[in-house]
Design a protein around this motif. Structure first.
Motif, short mmCIF file in Angstrom:
data_model
loop_
_atom_site.label_atom_id
_atom_site.label_comp_id
_atom_site.label_asym_id
_atom_site.label_seq_id
_atom_site.Cartn_x
_atom_site.Cartn_y
_atom_site.Cartn_z
N LEU A 139 -9.03 169.95 9.03
CA LEU A 139 -9.40 168.84 8.15
C LEU A 139 -8.18 168.19 7.51
O LEU A 139 -8.08 166.97 7.45
CB LEU A 139 -10.34 169.36 7.06
CG LEU A 139 -11.75 169.66 7.56
CD1 LEU A 139 -12.54 170.38 6.49
CD2 LEU A 139 -12.45 168.39 7.95
N ALA A 143 -6.30 164.32 7.91
CA ALA A 143 -6.32 163.40 6.77
C ALA A 143 -4.95 162.86 6.42
O ALA A 143 -4.84 161.78 5.85
CB ALA A 143 -6.91 164.13 5.55
N TRP A 148 3.52 158.92 6.62
CA TRP A 148 3.83 159.46 5.30
C TRP A 148 4.44 160.85 5.43
O TRP A 148 5.43 161.18 4.76
CB TRP A 148 2.54 159.50 4.50
CG TRP A 148 2.67 160.04 3.12
CD1 TRP A 148 3.14 159.40 2.02
CD2 TRP A 148 2.33 161.36 2.69
NE1 TRP A 148 3.10 160.22 0.93
CE2 TRP A 148 2.60 161.43 1.31
CE3 TRP A 148 1.80 162.48 3.33
CZ2 TRP A 148 2.37 162.58 0.56
CZ3 TRP A 148 1.57 163.63 2.58
CH2 TRP A 148 1.85 163.67 1.22
N TRP B 237 -10.79 157.77 9.13
CA TRP B 237 -9.80 157.35 10.11
C TRP B 237 -9.47 155.87 9.96
O TRP B 237 -8.33 155.44 10.15
CB TRP B 237 -10.35 157.65 11.50
CG TRP B 237 -9.39 157.35 12.59
CD1 TRP B 237 -8.35 158.11 12.99
CD2 TRP B 237 -9.38 156.19 13.41
NE1 TRP B 237 -7.69 157.50 14.02
CE2 TRP B 237 -8.30 156.34 14.30
CE3 TRP B 237 -10.18 155.06 13.49
CZ2 TRP B 237 -8.00 155.37 15.25
CZ3 TRP B 237 -9.88 154.10 14.45
CH2 TRP B 237 -8.80 154.26 15.31
N LEU B 240 -6.95 155.33 7.36
CA LEU B 240 -5.61 155.61 7.87
C LEU B 240 -5.08 154.45 8.71
O LEU B 240 -3.91 154.09 8.63
CB LEU B 240 -5.63 156.88 8.73
CG LEU B 240 -5.62 158.20 7.99
CD1 LEU B 240 -5.69 159.34 8.97
CD2 LEU B 240 -4.38 158.32 7.13
N ALA B 243 -4.01 151.65 6.49
CA ALA B 243 -2.73 151.96 5.87
C ALA B 243 -1.60 151.80 6.88
O ALA B 243 -0.53 151.25 6.55
CB ALA B 243 -2.75 153.39 5.32
N GLY B 260 -1.28 152.02 2.12
CA GLY B 260 -0.31 151.90 3.21
C GLY B 260 0.85 150.99 2.84
O GLY B 260 2.02 151.29 3.07
N VAL B 279 5.20 158.67 -2.23
CA VAL B 279 4.52 159.95 -2.10
C VAL B 279 3.13 159.93 -2.70
O VAL B 279 2.17 160.42 -2.10
CB VAL B 279 5.37 161.07 -2.75
CG1 VAL B 279 4.57 162.34 -2.87
CG2 VAL B 279 6.61 161.31 -1.91
N GLY B 282 0.44 158.23 -0.67
CA GLY B 282 0.17 159.04 0.51
C GLY B 282 -0.75 160.21 0.18
O GLY B 282 -1.66 160.53 0.94
N LEU B 283 -0.51 160.83 -0.96
CA LEU B 283 -1.36 161.94 -1.39
C LEU B 283 -2.78 161.45 -1.62
O LEU B 283 -3.75 162.08 -1.16
CB LEU B 283 -0.82 162.54 -2.70
CG LEU B 283 0.26 163.61 -2.55
CD1 LEU B 283 0.77 164.02 -3.91
CD2 LEU B 283 -0.30 164.82 -1.83
N LEU B 285 -4.22 158.94 -0.34
CA LEU B 285 -4.76 158.62 0.98
C LEU B 285 -5.26 159.88 1.67
O LEU B 285 -6.40 159.95 2.13
CB LEU B 285 -3.64 157.98 1.80
CG LEU B 285 -3.93 157.34 3.13
CD1 LEU B 285 -5.02 156.35 3.00
CD2 LEU B 285 -2.67 156.67 3.63
N ALA B 286 -4.39 160.90 1.69
CA ALA B 286 -4.75 162.13 2.39
C ALA B 286 -5.98 162.77 1.76
O ALA B 286 -6.89 163.21 2.47
CB ALA B 286 -3.58 163.10 2.37
N VAL B 289 -9.20 160.75 2.68
CA VAL B 289 -9.61 160.95 4.06
C VAL B 289 -10.15 162.36 4.27
O VAL B 289 -11.13 162.57 4.98
CB VAL B 289 -8.42 160.68 5.01
CG1 VAL B 289 -8.80 160.97 6.44
CG2 VAL B 289 -7.97 159.25 4.89
N PHE B 290 -9.52 163.29 3.62
CA PHE B 290 -9.97 164.68 3.66
C PHE B 290 -11.40 164.79 3.16
O PHE B 290 -12.24 165.46 3.77
CB PHE B 290 -9.03 165.51 2.79
CG PHE B 290 -9.34 166.96 2.75
CD1 PHE B 290 -9.83 167.53 1.59
CD2 PHE B 290 -9.13 167.75 3.85
CE1 PHE B 290 -10.10 168.89 1.54
CE2 PHE B 290 -9.41 169.11 3.81
CZ PHE B 290 -9.90 169.68 2.65
N ALA B 293 -13.73 163.56 5.70
CA ALA B 293 -13.84 164.48 6.82
C ALA B 293 -14.78 165.62 6.48
O ALA B 293 -15.59 166.05 7.32
CB ALA B 293 -12.47 165.01 7.18
N LEU B 294 -14.69 166.11 5.25
CA LEU B 294 -15.58 167.18 4.83
C LEU B 294 -17.04 166.73 4.87
O LEU B 294 -17.92 167.44 5.35
CB LEU B 294 -15.25 167.65 3.42
CG LEU B 294 -14.14 168.69 3.28
CD1 LEU B 294 -13.93 169.02 1.82
CD2 LEU B 294 -14.49 169.95 4.04
#
Lengths: 336, 322, 533
Positions: A139, A143, A148, B237, B240, B243, B260, B279, B282-283, B285-286, B289-290, B293-294
């Motif tokens: 996962l 993500a 980055w 996705w 992402l 971005a 992005g 940074v 980006g965090l 964003l991650a 998206v995470f 996904a979950l």
């Protein structure tokens, strides 16, 4: 015999598919605003010389005619010229495509090395910590944006820790790249016995390969895990357990049956990454094919884009084809 | 007493009772699922939080996200600017919380459009495949066209679309939609192929129920679950991809806050040691998206009847000893 | 070591004192060379070390390789940087130490009333020169025995061919010749093997200065004549990828998009240059160029961002020196598009720009405020007509006077490849928002940006440039003459046109000073640009 017929029929479909891709690409590119003739000649050019160039390039003909001209040239191996590099697209791609290929191949290799073992382990030991890590990893890796992560890695390992020297480009500037045999710096320098070039290109490959590897291990892991899971639950595995086969053997058999799905995802990733690694290429100034195409679209330079599309489509089709052949080898059921 | 069944009852009330029943079941399963696998709750929490933050960003942001103030440029995180400022003095925190408005909007709308369009075409194609005549031919043609579209390098395709439609939010939505259509097309088609062979569909056909009713009432509701699961993952996705497009310069215009483009603007500063403008987005964003996904993973689980059944025990199923 | 290497390379043709604002052409030579000194010294033991001492190779990280080597048509940075090394001019300025950085040499472009023709010149390809007393004929006596990179000797025919070429092609040539009022081939006459003369209808103060201009080197006509074709009678195709000149270097490899390699000529008439090989590597990102410099992989990093220079200052062993130059950046206000056809609106835009902030933050104090319409180091420059220090209230009231009390909307285009333009644009946008002007920012890819500028269809667009001849007439002619190709702001004022023209027709320095002061007064008042730095 059957195999030959199969190969034959696949190859037959290749041509119309390529033509279809070129057609879509052509329509798309022609829709992008920008006049290549003006851009090629620069702002000092007179309207006459621009008009003359447009006629030379065939830009004043109707679109379907232009398409056929392009196809004609394509059959003769002429992909046109890029106005930015003033070189024929074919020769540009000859250097840049192997660059991307080298990066993506090693990246996928790393991803496989991370993804498969972790995937198998987390399927086998679902309850333990490995299982949880495996699930999480898939996962998280999906993500995190790859550009980055590349930035962060550059920042940590270069700007802060200074462990790596200038991780930019494929090879250090003071080192002469090896003579082109395959286009892969690592292989070429190995073949030539050029240890400086080998060392430098490996060092430069490190960070981008790690970036791609870490991120693409995610889907591989997920696919491996879920397929292994299914295989381990399947009847044949239950039967093997009943018969008292050792766990190692059961796992191996399950893995063998999971291979087709893993191959599928690898082929999909391979095809995707040729164009999809462009962001990482940009961060590391890699000089790859994806970067080349992106610059082409942004600067209304059409031929590189079409050339790249063709190359990458051909490559994907070849990969899918090879994978299908591999299926034939692995899965006895298909042969019938 | 007239027997109330699917074919006798009034269409509207039957559909309603169906929906309510299904939702009821769905909710029960959902709650049970969260009890057994509490980790997935994090995904819902994340996405809800991000959506909430995006909605109230104008209220809670300490500064305007597009206000350049050269006097505080490139400040590291401090109390006044909790995530620091970027090279033109814009507050990173305000921009990070404003960004999801654009990112989420583009991704959600684009993905929704592509799922609706793609699924519709896919359902049509799947249903009419292998019939004779023009329908069969056109469904085959559509499949080959989808093949060709999918063979196109996604990123280049998206950038070209943005170049064609001009650099604006609408064109980004269009690009995302376009790029994702083949996925839903294939998904729906394979589902439809599976379901149309089922007995109840055959029964409806024999009874003379028109095609579009069969598709709408029987086939689609039964094939929707994988689409929903794909939807969630796809949204992540697409964020992402947006971005990435902005990173390359084909995304939103400066200085619109978008994760992005924030990463792109901060890129040169990372080399000179100011890491925070790149940074933090980006965090964010991650994490977002995470979360998606979950959610996608949970829907996938709930959609599979076999896995749903394992929830009854109240505990995650024991792994098969290997 | 550095001073000698600097002298050996042609890059020191600093026509202008170079302000390291990340914009000027040779800006970084000194500071980067200083930085390079640091990076060169301690690294001899590592794999990436660079034994510049032993091999005399100079590696430059440049934003772009030259597109075309034919400067007639290509004014891109890569071409400009190489023209000075591949070709030589008839004359050059004497060099003096820079007042701010005594180790660096700069051209002496000041007006010297004690020198012949008021200029401090030195002969290059020309040994002697003279101008007739009525100012209408300039005669050059060429140095005998000078060989081109193809082995042909320099003769007066080469000079004639070069200038004839300018008259026949449609690139920079007509401008360069037009500024001297040369329009016919018979105005350039060969009077002997080594004697050539230029005949102008009226005395022209730029006659000698134009011979120093890097845009006007001398081609090897013997070689060029060998490669002309019916379709290409002026060897354009050949000169795109090759050089045929009398300069100290010759191009040995040109791979566009990657690198260009130049080798020193041992038969250069002034002696072989110190650096045997100069490699121009294309490195598009400035951050990358900086890291290559820090790592010691390159000796010179061009066009770094101001912030990157500040970082370099903190590195021990590096000294960052900045010298003044003539490069400037501004925003063109398109006089043919509403609302910028209104004088008060243009002035308001100037008052609205947060100039001081931009200089401090975006440029890190490595740039000066642009207080005039010609470079401040050129003769006859004056800043006494400067009034546009940032004043939002004044801007707002001017807008109201112009009838835009509620502001207006517009679009500002900037170059994606130039890292200072986006922050300036954002800061400007925020400031303008405060007076009711909403502008949308339009990012244009680097390769197509120049095309945008020359089309003159944008209401607001950035531009950065430097006029290459240190002369007020040349500079104003470029940008403010309504017929000039480079008048990208569509500025048109017939009085200014006349002033510029009359200033180019007299040799009297006092008359010129008066004329150009008046011209600057009018231009500054009419504010065709938003002056930045």
């Amino acid at each position: 015999m059957v195999i030959l017929r199969y190969i034959g029929s696949r190859l037959l479909f290749l041509i119309p598919q390529i033509v279809g891709i070129v057609l879509v690409g052509f329509i798309l590119i022609k829709a992008v605003p920008g006049d290549p003739a003006t851009l090629m000649l620069g702002p000092m050019a007179s309207t006459d010389s621009i008009a003359k160039l447009r006629t030379d390039l065939g830009l004043d003909r109707p679109l379907p005619v232009q398409f056929f001209i392009y196809l004609q040239k394509l059959v003769h191996g002429d992909l046109g010229t890029s106005w930015q590099t003033t070189q024929p697209v074919l020769s540009d791609l000859r250097t840049r495509f192997p660059a991307t290929l080298e990066l993506v191949s090693y990246g996928l290799l790393l991803a496989l090395l991370i993804g498969i073992p972790l995937g198998v382990l987390s399927a086998v030991r679902k309850r333990g910590i490995i299982g949880k890590i495996g699930g999480m990893y898939g996962l998280v890796a999906g993500a995190v944006p790859d550009f980055w992560l590349a930035l962060v890695l550059v920042f940590v390992f270069y700007s802060v820790l200074h462990w790596l020297a200038s991780p930019i480009g494929r090879i250090d500037i003071s080192v002469v790249p090896p003579d082109t045999i395959t286009g892969f710096y690592t292989i070429d320098s190995l073949l030539a016995g050029n240890w400086d070039a080998l060392g430098s290109s490996v060092q430069h490959l490190l960070l981008p390969v790690v970036t791609l590897g870490l991120i693409n291990a995610g889907p591989i892991l997920k696919m491996t895990q879920s397929t292994m899971d299914r295989m381990l639950q399947a009847d044949f595995s239950q039967y093997e357990r009943l018969c008292g086969l050792p766990p190692q053997l059961i796992t191996r058999h399950a893995f063998r049956n999971a291979l087709p799905s893993i191959l599928t995802i690898v082929s999909v990733l391979y095809g995707f990454l040729i164009g999809g690694a462009v962001l990482v290429e940009i961060v590391f100034s890699w000089g790859g094919a994806g970067q080349y195409a992106v610059q082409g679209v942004l600067n209304s330079d059409f031929n590189p884009v079409l050339g790249f599309v063709i190359f990458s489509a051909l490559f994907s089709l070849v990969i899918y084809f090879l994978v299908d052949l591999a299926y034939l080898a692995i899965d006895p059921r298909i042969r019938h | 007493m007239p027997i109330k069944n699917r074919f006798n009852a009034e269409p509207t009330s039957a559909v309603w009772s169906l929906i309510l029943k299904r939702t009821g079941y769905g909710l029960r399963y959902f709650v049970q699922f969260l009890r057994v696998y509490p980790g997935y709750a994090a995904g819902y929490v994340v996405v809800l939080t991000v959506a909430l933050v995006a909605a109230v960003a104008p209220v809670i942001a300490p500064y305007s996200p597009v206000n350049a103030d050269a006097s505080v440029y490139l400040q590291p995180p401090t109390l006044a600017h909790v995530l620091g400022t970027d090279s033109t003095g814009m507050d990173v925190f305000s921009r990070v919380i404003f960004a999801p408005r654009i990112d989420l909007a583009i991704a959600v709308i684009g993905t929704l459009v592509s799922s609706i369009v793609g699924s519709s075409i896919g359902a049509w194609v799947g249903y009419f495949q292998s019939t004779t005549g023009i329908r069969s031919f056109s469904s085959n043609a559509i499949m080959r066209a989808a093949d060709v579209l999918q063979a196109f390098p996604v990123f280049v395709f998206a950038i070209a679309l943005v170049a064609v439609f001009g650099q604006s939010i609408n064109s980004l939505v269009l690009a995302i939609a376009f790029v994702n259509i083949p996925i839903y097309l294939r998904l729906m088609r394979s589902q439809v192929l599976r379901i149309r062979d089922m007995r109840y569909v055959e029964a409806a056909y024999i009874l003379g129920v028109p095609d579009w009713v069969i598709i709408g009432r029987h086939i689609v509701p039964n094939s929707i679950a994988p689409v929903l699961a794909q939807l969630s993952v796809n949204i992540g996705w697409s964020i992402l991809l947006t971005a990435g497009l902005s990173f390359v310069g084909a995304g939103v215009r400066a200085p619109t806050p978008e994760w992005g483009s924030m990463i792109a603007m901060g890129f040169p500063n990372v080399m000179t040691g100011q890491w925070w403008p790149s940074v933090f987005p980006g965090l964010a964003l991650a994490i977002t998206v995470f979360g998606f996904a979950l959610i996608g993973g949970s829907i996938e689980f709930l959609a599979d009847p076999r896995r749903r059944r394992t929830l009854a025990s109240g505990k995650p199923p024991l792994p098969t000893p290997a | 070591m550095l001073r000698s290497s600097l002298q050996g390379i042609k890059v020191e043709s600093m026509n202008h004192r170079n302000r390291t604002n990340g914009l000027s052409r040779r800006a970084v030579i000194k500071s980067a060379a200083a930085a390079a000194a640091y990076s060169l010294l301690p690294k001899f033991g590592t794999a990436e070390s660079f034994a510049a001492e032993a091999t005399h190779t100079l590696v430059v990280a440049a934003p772009a390789t030259p597109q075309s080597l034919d400067h007639e048509f290509d004014v891109s940075l890569g071409t400009i940087d190489t023209v000075g090394a591949l070709y030589d001019n008839l004359l050059e300025y004497e060099k003096i130490p820079d007042p701010q950085v005594p180790d660096a040499l700069r051209e002496d472009i000041a007006v010297h009333s004690d020198q012949p023709y008021n200029l401090n010149l030195k002969g290059k390809l020309a040994e002697k020169w003279e101008i007739s007393s009525d100012g209408s004929v300039a005669r050059f006596f060429l140095r005998p025995g000078v060989k081109s990179n193809w082995g042909n000797e320099l003769t007066a025919d080469d000079v004639k061919w070069t200038w004839d070429r300018k008259l026949h092609l449609t690139g920079l040539g007509p401008f360069q010749a037009g500024v001297l009022n040369i329009t016919q081939e018979d105005q350039i006459q060969v009077e002997g093997r080594y004697v050539v003369s230029f005949h102008v209808p009226k005395p022209n103060p730029l006659l000698l200065k134009q011979m120093v201009n890097l845009s006007n080197p001398v081609y090897d006509s013997v070689k060029c004549e060998q490669v002309v074709t019916k379709d290409d009678p002026w060897a354009h195709k050949f000169l795109e990828n090759n050089s045929a000149g009398f300069g100290p270097y010759v191009v040995s490899q040109l791979v566009r998009g990657q690198q260009a390699v130049f080798k020193a000529r041992s038969d250069y008439y002034r002696g072989k240059p110190y650096m045997d090989t100069v490699i121009f590597k294309e490195v598009p990102t400035s951050a990358t160029r900086l890291s290559l410099l820090q790592g010691g992989s390159v000796d010179i990093a061009q066009f770094l961002q101001p912030l990157e220079y500040t970082t370099l200052k903190k590195v021990s062993g590096v000294s960052v020196d900045a010298v003044k130059a003539s490069f400037a950046v501004w925003v063109e206000l398109n006089a043919k598009m509403k609302p910028f056809d209104n004088l008060k609106v243009r002035q308001a835009m100037n008052y609205a720009l947060p100039r001081e902030e931009i200089l401090k933050t975006v440029f890190q104090d490595l740039a000066d405020k642009q207080t005039g319409c010609i470079p401040d180091i050129y003769p006859d420059f004056t800043d006494k007509f400067w009034t546009y220090d940032a004043d939002l209230d004044k801007a707002k009231s001017l807008l109201a006077e112009a009838g835009f009390k509620d502001g207006f909307k517009s679009t500002l285009s900037y170059d994606a490849g130039n890292p200072v333009q986006e922050p300036i644009a954002i800061l400007f946008q925020t400031a303008l928002r405060k007076i009711g002007v909403e502008i949308v920012l339009n990012k244009v890819p680097a390769a197509t940006f120049y095309d945008f500028v020359t089309k003159r269809e944008q209401p607001l667009i950035f531009y950065l440039d430097s006029p290459w001849v240190p002369d007020p007439g040349y500079s104003t002619q470029l940008y403010f003459n309504s017929k000039s190709y480079v008048d990208y702001s569509n500025y048109a004022n017939s009085e200014v046109d006349d002033l510029i023209k009359s200033g180019l027709q007299t040799l009297d320095p006092t008359v010129r000073n008066e004329t150009y002061t008046k011209a600057q007064q009018i231009v500054m008042n009419e504010a065709p640009w938003v002056f930045i730095a």
